[in-house]
Design a protein around this motif. Structure first.
Motif, short mmCIF file in Angstrom:
data_model
loop_
_atom_site.label_atom_id
_atom_site.label_comp_id
_atom_site.label_asym_id
_atom_site.label_seq_id
_atom_site.Cartn_x
_atom_site.Cartn_y
_atom_site.Cartn_z
N THR A 1 -7.11 58.39 16.15
CA THR A 1 -7.27 56.95 16.05
C THR A 1 -8.75 56.66 15.84
OG1 THR A 1 -5.35 56.34 17.38
CG2 THR A 1 -7.23 54.81 17.40
N ILE A 2 -9.06 55.76 14.89
CA ILE A 2 -10.45 55.45 14.58
C ILE A 2 -10.76 54.00 14.95
CG2 ILE A 2 -12.16 55.24 12.75
CD1 ILE A 2 -11.45 58.12 13.35
N GLY A 3 -11.84 53.83 15.65
CA GLY A 3 -12.34 52.50 15.98
C GLY A 3 -13.67 52.27 15.28
N TRP A 4 -13.88 51.03 14.90
CA TRP A 4 -15.18 50.61 14.36
C TRP A 4 -15.86 49.72 15.40
CZ3 TRP A 4 -17.75 52.18 10.12
CH2 TRP A 4 -17.03 52.83 9.11
N PHE A 5 -17.13 49.98 15.61
CA PHE A 5 -17.94 49.22 16.55
C PHE A 5 -19.24 48.82 15.85
CE2 PHE A 5 -15.65 49.98 20.53
CZ PHE A 5 -14.80 50.99 20.14
N ARG A 6 -19.94 47.88 16.44
CA ARG A 6 -21.24 47.51 15.90
C ARG A 6 -22.18 47.16 17.04
NH1 ARG A 6 -19.55 41.81 12.90
NH2 ARG A 6 -19.27 40.55 14.81
#
Length: 124
Positions: free
Chosen positions: A33-38
């Motif tokens: 599972t891939i999450g994007w954060f900033r």
């Protein structure tokens, strides 16, 4: 293990579009599972969105819902973050992260692997 490399960041005009990529190596991206954060200067890292390892579900933070889209191309071991209608407040370093479980979570501590980040700068 998996190694993640983000790319595609740069300077974008407010209202414009940008596509970020998260390329995985090692164990294939289809297993994660891939999450994007900033993270903007002086702020905590925040969840942007994510996609389950099955690709069946995507989730987005309210601040980007309707503007950002996450997709994956398992043949290329790559997950994408399409950013449309970019706003000045979207400027940050963007990170992708991987976790084994087939669900997207907001907590950074629940992701096992992180990329080095890619800078997104927005001109107004």
């Amino acid at each position: 293990q998996v190694q993640l490399v983000e790319s595609g960041g740069g300077l974008v005009q407010a209202g414009g579009s940008l596509r970020l990529s998260c390329a995985a190596s090692g164990r294939t991206s289809s297993s994660w599972t891939i999450g994007w954060f900033r993270q903007a200067p002086g702020k905590e890292r925040e969840f942007v969105g994510g996609i389950t390892r099955s690709g069946s579900s995507t989730y987005y933070a309210d601040s980007v819902k309707g503007r950002f889209t996450i997709s994956r191309d398992d043949a290329k071991n790559t997950v994408y973050l399409q950013m449309n209608s970019v706003k000045p407040e979207d400027a940050a370093v963007y990170y992708c992260a991987a976790r084994w479980a087939n669900n997207v979570v907001l907590a950074t501590a629940l992701y096992d692997y992180w990329g080095q980040g890619t800078q997104v700068t927005v001109s107004s």
